[in-house]
Design a protein around this motif. Sequence first.
Motif, PDB file in Angstrom:
ATOM      1  N   ALA A 167       0.909  -1.175   0.058  1.00 14.77           N
ATOM      2  CA  ALA A 167      -0.001   0.205  -0.148  1.00 14.77           C
ATOM      3  C   ALA A 167       0.924   1.249  -0.053  1.00 14.77           C
ATOM      4  CB  ALA A 167      -0.696  -0.025   1.109  1.00 14.77           C
ATOM      5  N   LYS A 168       1.889   1.354   0.702  1.00 14.22           N
ATOM      6  CA  LYS A 168       2.706   2.619   0.893  1.00 14.22           C
ATOM      7  C   LYS A 168       3.343   3.019  -0.311  1.00 14.22           C
ATOM      8  CE  LYS A 168       6.952   0.453   2.591  1.00 14.22           C
ATOM      9  NZ  LYS A 168       6.568  -0.853   2.338  1.00 14.22           N
ATOM     10  N   THR A 169       3.663   2.044  -1.075  1.00 11.21           N
ATOM     11  CA  THR A 169       4.521   2.229  -2.472  1.00 11.21           C
ATOM     12  C   THR A 169       3.492   2.560  -3.651  1.00 11.21           C
ATOM     13  OG1 THR A 169       5.983   0.715  -2.003  1.00 11.21           O
ATOM     14  CG2 THR A 169       6.116   1.229  -4.253  1.00 11.21           C
ATOM     15  N   ILE A 170       2.317   1.949  -3.683  1.00  2.80           N
ATOM     16  CA  ILE A 170       1.161   2.343  -4.569  1.00  2.80           C
ATOM     17  C   ILE A 170       0.795   3.579  -4.249  1.00  2.80           C
ATOM     18  CG2 ILE A 170      -1.073   1.738  -5.041  1.00  2.80           C
ATOM     19  CD1 ILE A 170      -0.547  -1.261  -4.609  1.00  2.80           C
ATOM     20  N   MET A 171       0.533   4.082  -3.057  1.00  5.00           N
ATOM     21  CA  MET A 171       0.269   5.107  -2.525  1.00  5.00           C
ATOM     22  C   MET A 171       1.378   6.465  -3.058  1.00  5.00           C
ATOM     23  SD  MET A 171      -0.381   6.902   1.327  1.00  5.00           S
ATOM     24  CE  MET A 171      -1.700   5.754   1.785  1.00  5.00           C
ATOM     25  N   ALA A 172       2.547   5.828  -2.818  1.00  6.49           N
ATOM     26  CA  ALA A 172       3.842   6.895  -3.527  1.00  6.49           C
ATOM     27  C   ALA A 172       3.493   7.276  -5.008  1.00  6.49           C
ATOM     28  CB  ALA A 172       4.986   6.350  -3.107  1.00  6.49           C
ATOM     29  N   VAL A 173       3.438   6.031  -5.806  1.00  2.00           N
ATOM     30  CA  VAL A 173       3.105   6.237  -6.996  1.00  2.00           C
ATOM     31  C   VAL A 173       2.056   7.269  -7.502  1.00  2.00           C
ATOM     32  CG1 VAL A 173       2.775   5.074  -9.158  1.00  2.00           C
ATOM     33  CG2 VAL A 173       4.416   4.003  -7.434  1.00  2.00           C
ATOM     34  N   TYR A 174       0.926   6.910  -6.682  1.00  2.00           N
ATOM     35  CA  TYR A 174      -0.228   7.860  -7.246  1.00  2.00           C
ATOM     36  C   TYR A 174       0.056   9.325  -6.829  1.00  2.00           C
ATOM     37  CZ  TYR A 174      -2.875   3.603  -8.290  1.00  2.00           C
ATOM     38  OH  TYR A 174      -3.300   2.445  -8.827  1.00  2.00           O
ATOM     39  N   ILE A 175       0.675   9.563  -5.623  1.00  2.00           N
ATOM     40  CA  ILE A 175       0.997  10.937  -5.122  1.00  2.00           C
ATOM     41  C   ILE A 175       1.907  11.611  -6.236  1.00  2.00           C
ATOM     42  CG2 ILE A 175       2.211  12.068  -3.332  1.00  2.00           C
ATOM     43  CD1 ILE A 175       1.038  10.152  -1.207  1.00  2.00           C
ATOM     44  N   TRP A 176       2.868  10.678  -6.579  1.00  2.00           N
ATOM     45  CA  TRP A 176       4.013  11.231  -7.744  1.00  2.00           C
ATOM     46  C   TRP A 176       3.153  11.406  -8.954  1.00  2.00           C
ATOM     47  CZ3 TRP A 176       7.930   7.662 -10.616  1.00  2.00           C
ATOM     48  CH2 TRP A 176       8.756   8.548 -11.391  1.00  2.00           C
ATOM     49  N   GLN A 177       2.457  10.765  -9.356  1.00  2.00           N
ATOM     50  CA  GLN A 177       1.346  10.944 -10.554  1.00  2.00           C
ATOM     51  C   GLN A 177       0.625  12.363 -10.478  1.00  2.00           C
ATOM     52  OE1 GLN A 177      -1.327   7.479 -11.142  1.00  2.00           O
ATOM     53  NE2 GLN A 177      -2.179   8.808 -13.264  1.00  2.00           N
ATOM     54  N   GLN A 178      -0.158  12.485  -9.252  1.00  2.00           N
ATOM     55  CA  GLN A 178      -0.793  13.827  -8.939  1.00  2.00           C
ATOM     56  C   GLN A 178       0.126  14.825  -9.027  1.00  2.00           C
ATOM     57  OE1 GLN A 178      -2.754  12.912  -5.370  1.00  2.00           O
ATOM     58  NE2 GLN A 178      -4.677  12.262  -6.427  1.00  2.00           N
ATOM     59  N   GLN A 179       1.327  14.818  -8.336  1.00  2.00           N
ATOM     60  CA  GLN A 179       2.165  15.904  -8.438  1.00  2.00           C
ATOM     61  C   GLN A 179       2.544  16.280  -9.790  1.00  2.00           C
ATOM     62  OE1 GLN A 179       5.995  15.249  -6.422  1.00  2.00           O
ATOM     63  NE2 GLN A 179       6.451  17.097  -6.476  1.00  2.00           N
ATOM     64  N   LEU A 180       2.910  15.238 -10.505  1.00  2.00           N
ATOM     65  CA  LEU A 180       3.394  15.589 -12.035  1.00  2.00           C
ATOM     66  C   LEU A 180       2.125  16.130 -12.699  1.00  2.00           C
ATOM     67  CD1 LEU A 180       5.477  12.505 -12.994  1.00  2.00           C
ATOM     68  CD2 LEU A 180       6.103  14.685 -12.364  1.00  2.00           C
ATOM     69  N   ALA A 181       1.027  15.585 -12.517  1.00  2.00           N
ATOM     70  CA  ALA A 181      -0.277  16.415 -13.157  1.00  2.00           C
ATOM     71  C   ALA A 181      -0.487  17.736 -12.946  1.00  2.00           C
ATOM     72  CB  ALA A 181      -1.370  15.572 -12.957  1.00  2.00           C
ATOM     73  N   ARG A 182      -0.221  18.281 -11.678  1.00  2.00           N
ATOM     74  CA  ARG A 182      -0.344  19.494 -11.325  1.00  2.00           C
ATOM     75  C   ARG A 182       0.718  20.188 -11.726  1.00  2.00           C
ATOM     76  NH1 ARG A 182      -1.451  17.137  -6.203  1.00  2.00           N
ATOM     77  NH2 ARG A 182       0.636  17.323  -5.501  1.00  2.00           N
ATOM     78  N   ASP A 183       1.984  19.886 -11.863  1.00  2.00           N
ATOM     79  CA  ASP A 183       3.113  20.507 -12.418  1.00  2.00           C
ATOM     80  C   ASP A 183       2.774  20.939 -13.672  1.00  2.00           C
ATOM     81  OD1 ASP A 183       4.360  20.460  -9.792  1.00  2.00           O
ATOM     82  OD2 ASP A 183       5.936  18.851 -10.718  1.00  2.00           O
ATOM     83  N   THR A 184       2.304  19.844 -14.585  1.00  2.00           N
ATOM     84  CA  THR A 184       1.973  20.027 -15.872  1.00  2.00           C
ATOM     85  C   THR A 184       0.771  21.107 -16.018  1.00  2.00           C
ATOM     86  OG1 THR A 184       2.432  17.981 -16.279  1.00  2.00           O
ATOM     87  CG2 THR A 184       1.175  18.752 -18.070  1.00  2.00           C
ATOM     88  N   GLU A 185      -0.405  21.093 -15.540  1.00  2.00           N
ATOM     89  CA  GLU A 185      -1.483  22.060 -15.280  1.00  2.00           C
ATOM     90  C   GLU A 185      -0.806  23.400 -15.140  1.00  2.00           C
ATOM     91  OE1 GLU A 185      -4.291  20.960 -12.557  1.00  2.00           O
ATOM     92  OE2 GLU A 185      -4.965  19.006 -13.644  1.00  2.00           O
ATOM     93  N   SER A 186       0.020  23.695 -14.069  1.00  2.00           N
ATOM     94  CA  SER A 186       0.578  24.975 -13.812  1.00  2.00           C
ATOM     95  C   SER A 186       1.462  25.433 -15.076  1.00  2.00           C
ATOM     96  CB  SER A 186       1.270  25.114 -12.540  1.00  2.00           C
ATOM     97  OG  SER A 186       2.485  24.254 -12.415  1.00  2.00           O
ATOM     98  N   LYS A 187       2.211  24.648 -15.893  1.00  2.00           N
ATOM     99  CA  LYS A 187       3.084  25.220 -16.938  1.00  2.00           C
ATOM    100  C   LYS A 187       2.104  25.628 -17.886  1.00  2.00           C
ATOM    101  CE  LYS A 187       7.162  22.321 -15.632  1.00  2.00           C
ATOM    102  NZ  LYS A 187       7.812  21.198 -15.663  1.00  2.00           N
ATOM    103  N   GLU A 188       1.025  25.010 -18.011  1.00  2.00           N
ATOM    104  CA  GLU A 188       0.034  25.075 -19.388  1.00  2.00           C
ATOM    105  C   GLU A 188      -0.571  26.473 -19.084  1.00  2.00           C
ATOM    106  OE1 GLU A 188      -2.390  21.884 -19.564  1.00  2.00           O
ATOM    107  OE2 GLU A 188      -0.754  20.643 -20.492  1.00  2.00           O
ATOM    108  N   ILE A 189      -0.648  27.161 -17.890  1.00  2.00           N
ATOM    109  CA  ILE A 189      -1.337  28.089 -17.770  1.00  2.00           C
ATOM    110  C   ILE A 189      -0.669  29.539 -17.927  1.00  2.00           C
ATOM    111  CG2 ILE A 189      -2.733  29.718 -15.839  1.00  2.00           C
ATOM    112  CD1 ILE A 189      -3.600  27.073 -14.684  1.00  2.00           C
TER     113      ILE A 189
END
Length: 189
Positions: A167-189
């Motif tokens: 669970a902790k590693t799956i959670m880490a991967v999902y957190i990383w995925q969300q962080q990358l998505a937020r970073d991508t959105e902020s660059k597009e704005i």
Amino acid sequence: MTTSHDKLVEKTISTEPVFSGRIISLQIDTVELPDGSKATREVVKHPGAVAVIAIHEGRLLLVDQFRQPMRRCELEIPAGKLEKGEDPMEAAKRELQEETGYHCDQISLIHSFYTSPGFADEIIHLYLAEGLSAGEMALDEDEFLEVYEATLEECQQYIVEGRIADAKTIMAVYIWQQQLARDTESKEI
């Protein structure tokens, strides 16, 4: 939905120690239920643990090690149990260095969560380590592992394949995925 949790509380009447080991202990609690009847609860006591999300040059640091309860190797983020009285943030830095050899300039708490609250009190403090620099590993004498670096896509595939199953590693991967998505959105704005 609003509830008064007070009416759900179970009162501990007695505790019977059953086992005390190096990492965990087991006790049987007799409790009084909200309706006045009695029941028993098996409780695993654990000192708590830390886990670290460490991204190095766009890749997540993972350790591959044999896990006896699963009877197979498992890819996981660096993690380990807290020593008595140890500060979780210092433990996270220690585990990162011991298991991967990396040091970090910054470390921040992402979240603390219980692993299996139905029968255990183990809490894991999940940290994000940034500003990584390579160093020397310092494994415990009974610890054997290999360090891997994996892209987000590789981690997602490892989850599908079952190579990442905790669970902790799956959670880490999902957190990383969300962080990358937020970073991508902020660059597009």
